[in-house]
Enzyme design. Structure first.
Site, PDB file in Angstrom:
ATOM      1  N   GLY A  46       0.759  -1.243   0.000  1.00  0.00           N
ATOM      2  CA  GLY A  46       0.000   0.000   0.000  1.00  0.00           C
ATOM      3  C   GLY A  46       0.792   1.297   0.000  1.00  0.00           C
ATOM      4  O   GLY A  46       0.327   2.305  -0.525  1.00  0.00           O
ATOM      5  N   ASP A 105       0.515   3.346   4.260  1.00  0.00           N
ATOM      6  CA  ASP A 105      -0.510   4.072   3.518  1.00  0.00           C
ATOM      7  C   ASP A 105      -1.572   4.635   4.450  1.00  0.00           C
ATOM      8  O   ASP A 105      -1.909   5.804   4.395  1.00  0.00           O
ATOM      9  CB  ASP A 105      -1.144   3.175   2.433  1.00  0.00           C
ATOM     10  CG  ASP A 105      -1.654   1.837   2.962  1.00  0.00           C
ATOM     11  OD1 ASP A 105      -1.503   1.539   4.166  1.00  0.00           O
ATOM     12  OD2 ASP A 105      -2.210   1.061   2.156  1.00  0.00           O
ATOM     13  N   ASP A 108      -5.468   2.472  10.332  1.00  0.00           N
ATOM     14  CA  ASP A 108      -6.888   2.156  10.466  1.00  0.00           C
ATOM     15  C   ASP A 108      -7.126   1.602  11.873  1.00  0.00           C
ATOM     16  O   ASP A 108      -7.209   2.364  12.836  1.00  0.00           O
ATOM     17  CB  ASP A 108      -7.246   1.162   9.352  1.00  0.00           C
ATOM     18  CG  ASP A 108      -8.726   0.884   9.238  1.00  0.00           C
ATOM     19  OD1 ASP A 108      -9.521   1.819   9.376  1.00  0.00           O
ATOM     20  OD2 ASP A 108      -9.095  -0.288   9.006  1.00  0.00           O
ATOM     21  N   LYS A 136      -7.324   7.141   9.922  1.00  0.00           N
ATOM     22  CA  LYS A 136      -8.767   6.978  10.164  1.00  0.00           C
ATOM     23  C   LYS A 136      -8.942   6.731  11.658  1.00  0.00           C
ATOM     24  O   LYS A 136      -9.139   5.590  12.090  1.00  0.00           O
ATOM     25  CB  LYS A 136      -9.255   5.715   9.428  1.00  0.00           C
ATOM     26  CG  LYS A 136     -10.051   5.940   8.169  1.00  0.00           C
ATOM     27  CD  LYS A 136     -10.762   4.640   7.819  1.00  0.00           C
ATOM     28  CE  LYS A 136     -10.437   4.163   6.445  1.00  0.00           C
ATOM     29  NZ  LYS A 136     -11.068   2.879   6.126  1.00  0.00           N
ATOM     30  N   PHE A 157     -14.161   3.593   2.919  1.00  0.00           N
ATOM     31  CA  PHE A 157     -13.145   2.754   2.289  1.00  0.00           C
ATOM     32  C   PHE A 157     -12.577   3.501   1.092  1.00  0.00           C
ATOM     33  O   PHE A 157     -13.281   3.786   0.133  1.00  0.00           O
ATOM     34  CB  PHE A 157     -13.708   1.397   1.880  1.00  0.00           C
ATOM     35  CG  PHE A 157     -12.611   0.439   1.509  1.00  0.00           C
ATOM     36  CD1 PHE A 157     -11.857  -0.184   2.495  1.00  0.00           C
ATOM     37  CD2 PHE A 157     -12.305   0.183   0.175  1.00  0.00           C
ATOM     38  CE1 PHE A 157     -10.810  -1.037   2.164  1.00  0.00           C
ATOM     39  CE2 PHE A 157     -11.269  -0.673  -0.169  1.00  0.00           C
ATOM     40  CZ  PHE A 157     -10.522  -1.289   0.835  1.00  0.00           C
ATOM     41  N   ASP A 164      -5.616  -0.228  -2.448  1.00  0.00           N
ATOM     42  CA  ASP A 164      -6.351  -1.070  -3.403  1.00  0.00           C
ATOM     43  C   ASP A 164      -7.718  -1.498  -2.897  1.00  0.00           C
ATOM     44  O   ASP A 164      -8.022  -1.433  -1.697  1.00  0.00           O
ATOM     45  CB  ASP A 164      -5.556  -2.335  -3.708  1.00  0.00           C
ATOM     46  CG  ASP A 164      -5.606  -3.336  -2.548  1.00  0.00           C
ATOM     47  OD1 ASP A 164      -5.323  -2.932  -1.395  1.00  0.00           O
ATOM     48  OD2 ASP A 164      -5.956  -4.508  -2.776  1.00  0.00           O
ATOM     49  N   ARG A 170      -4.784   0.819  -7.299  1.00  0.00           N
ATOM     50  CA  ARG A 170      -3.580   1.344  -6.644  1.00  0.00           C
ATOM     51  C   ARG A 170      -2.941   2.461  -7.471  1.00  0.00           C
ATOM     52  O   ARG A 170      -2.259   3.331  -6.939  1.00  0.00           O
ATOM     53  CB  ARG A 170      -2.533   0.241  -6.465  1.00  0.00           C
ATOM     54  CG  ARG A 170      -2.894  -0.835  -5.449  1.00  0.00           C
ATOM     55  CD  ARG A 170      -1.656  -1.681  -5.154  1.00  0.00           C
ATOM     56  NE  ARG A 170      -1.989  -2.961  -4.550  1.00  0.00           N
ATOM     57  CZ  ARG A 170      -2.158  -3.150  -3.237  1.00  0.00           C
ATOM     58  NH1 ARG A 170      -2.050  -2.139  -2.407  1.00  0.00           N
ATOM     59  NH2 ARG A 170      -2.443  -4.353  -2.779  1.00  0.00           N
TER      60      ARG A 170
HETATM   61  P1  5GP Z   1      -4.824  -1.539  10.249  1.00  0.00           P
HETATM   62  O1  5GP Z   1      -3.906  -2.660  10.561  1.00  0.00           O
HETATM   63  O2  5GP Z   1      -4.417  -0.196  10.800  1.00  0.00           O
HETATM   64  O3  5GP Z   1      -6.254  -1.870  10.525  1.00  0.00           O
HETATM   65  O4  5GP Z   1      -4.904  -1.417   8.714  1.00  0.00           O
HETATM   66  C1  5GP Z   1      -3.929  -1.043   7.942  1.00  0.00           C
HETATM   67  C2  5GP Z   1      -4.134  -1.647   6.582  1.00  0.00           C
HETATM   68  O5  5GP Z   1      -5.529  -1.923   6.268  1.00  0.00           O
HETATM   69  C3  5GP Z   1      -3.699  -0.642   5.585  1.00  0.00           C
HETATM   70  O6  5GP Z   1      -2.303  -0.734   5.374  1.00  0.00           O
HETATM   71  C4  5GP Z   1      -4.517  -1.019   4.388  1.00  0.00           C
HETATM   72  O7  5GP Z   1      -3.869  -2.049   3.685  1.00  0.00           O
HETATM   73  C5  5GP Z   1      -5.814  -1.553   4.940  1.00  0.00           C
HETATM   74  N1  5GP Z   1      -6.860  -0.510   4.946  1.00  0.00           N
HETATM   75  C6  5GP Z   1      -7.437   0.066   6.014  1.00  0.00           C
HETATM   76  N2  5GP Z   1      -8.347   0.967   5.648  1.00  0.00           N
HETATM   77  C7  5GP Z   1      -8.351   0.963   4.298  1.00  0.00           C
HETATM   78  C8  5GP Z   1      -9.081   1.705   3.303  1.00  0.00           C
HETATM   79  O8  5GP Z   1      -9.930   2.572   3.561  1.00  0.00           O
HETATM   80  N3  5GP Z   1      -8.803   1.387   2.009  1.00  0.00           N
HETATM   81  C9  5GP Z   1      -7.880   0.458   1.649  1.00  0.00           C
HETATM   82  N4  5GP Z   1      -7.693   0.256   0.346  1.00  0.00           N
HETATM   83  N5  5GP Z   1      -7.171  -0.236   2.554  1.00  0.00           N
HETATM   84  C10 5GP Z   1      -7.408   0.016   3.858  1.00  0.00           C
HETATM   85 MG    MG Z   2      -1.375  -1.828   3.904  1.00  0.00          MG
END
Ligand code: 5GP
Ligand code: MG
Length: 182
Positions: A46, A105, A108, A136, A157, A164, A170
């Site tokens: 990402g 990227d 979340d 986020k 999202f 992606d 991407r």
């Molecule tokens: P976390 O581990 O913080 O929940 O998530 C991180 C990963 O979840 C990011 O690196 C990404 O790959 C994916 N992700 C979280 N939110 C989004 C989003 O809104 N769009 C996309 N494409 N990927 C997301």
């Molecule tokens: Mg990622």
């Protein structure tokens, strides 16, 4: 064919605003690391586009860099992260005693960066900072704050600029939102 193929996208951050935000971020990073050789670790896949733009702007601010990438996987469906994070490809550079900037990227739930930063801390860097294109905060499950944030976004999202939907979008040079119930 994947449902991602026909997704309806709505622009969220255009290219001009996106680059303006990243330039501001780079100014802060460049000020903080002036005169140092910074070790940048990007999380694949990402962060590939964000990292590529970031390092070129840092170069213009005279920050010297060593760059590597790491791949971790968090399991789940296309739009939901599950609890587990696994190492898929580790870094191949020495970080001991170095200033490190971990780049992703989007922040979340926080699981990915929590896992990745704990992993990098084991290499005993002199300092470890994190930089994300997007944050986020409303989605956080694991408490985690990034040191440098490009943009804060609502719980939508998003795709593009490296992010992606099932492997697609991407390549978009801007950020869009996937409309789920069009
Ligand atoms: P976390 O581990 O913080 O929940 O998530 C991180 C990963 O979840 C990011 O690196 C990404 O790959 C994916 N992700 C979280 N939110 C989004 C989003 O809104 N769009 C996309 N494409 N990927 C997301
Ligand atoms: Mg990622």
């Amino acid at each position: 064919m994947s449902e991602a193929h026909n997704a309806i996208l709505e622009p969220l951050i255009n290219e001009v605003d996106l680059h303006a935000g990243i330039s501001e971020l780079v100014d802060r990073i460049a000020d903080d690391f002036e005169g140092e050789e910074l070790y940048v670790v990007g999380l694949l896949r990402g962060s590939f586009m964000f990292t590529a733009d970031l390092v070129r702007l840092l170069y213009r601010r005279d920050i010297r860099l060593v760059i590597d990438f790491m791949t971790v996987a968090s399991y789940g469906a296309a739009t939901e992260s599950s609890g587990q994070v696994d190492m898929m490809r580790d870094i191949h550079i020495e970080l001991e005693g170095k200033p490190v900037l971990l780049v992703d990227d989007i922040l979340d739930t926080g699981r990915t960066l929590d896992f990745a930063s704990r992993h990098l801390a084991e290499f005993k860097p002199a300092s470890l900072k994190t930089c994300v294109f997007l944050d986020k905060p409303s989605r956080r499950v694991v408490p985690f704050e990034a040191d440098y944030v490009g943009f804060t976004v609502p719980d939508l999202f998003v795709v593009g600029y490296g992010l992606d939907f099932d492997g697609r979008y991407r390549e978009l040079p801007h950020l869009s939102v996937v409309k789920t119930d069009a």
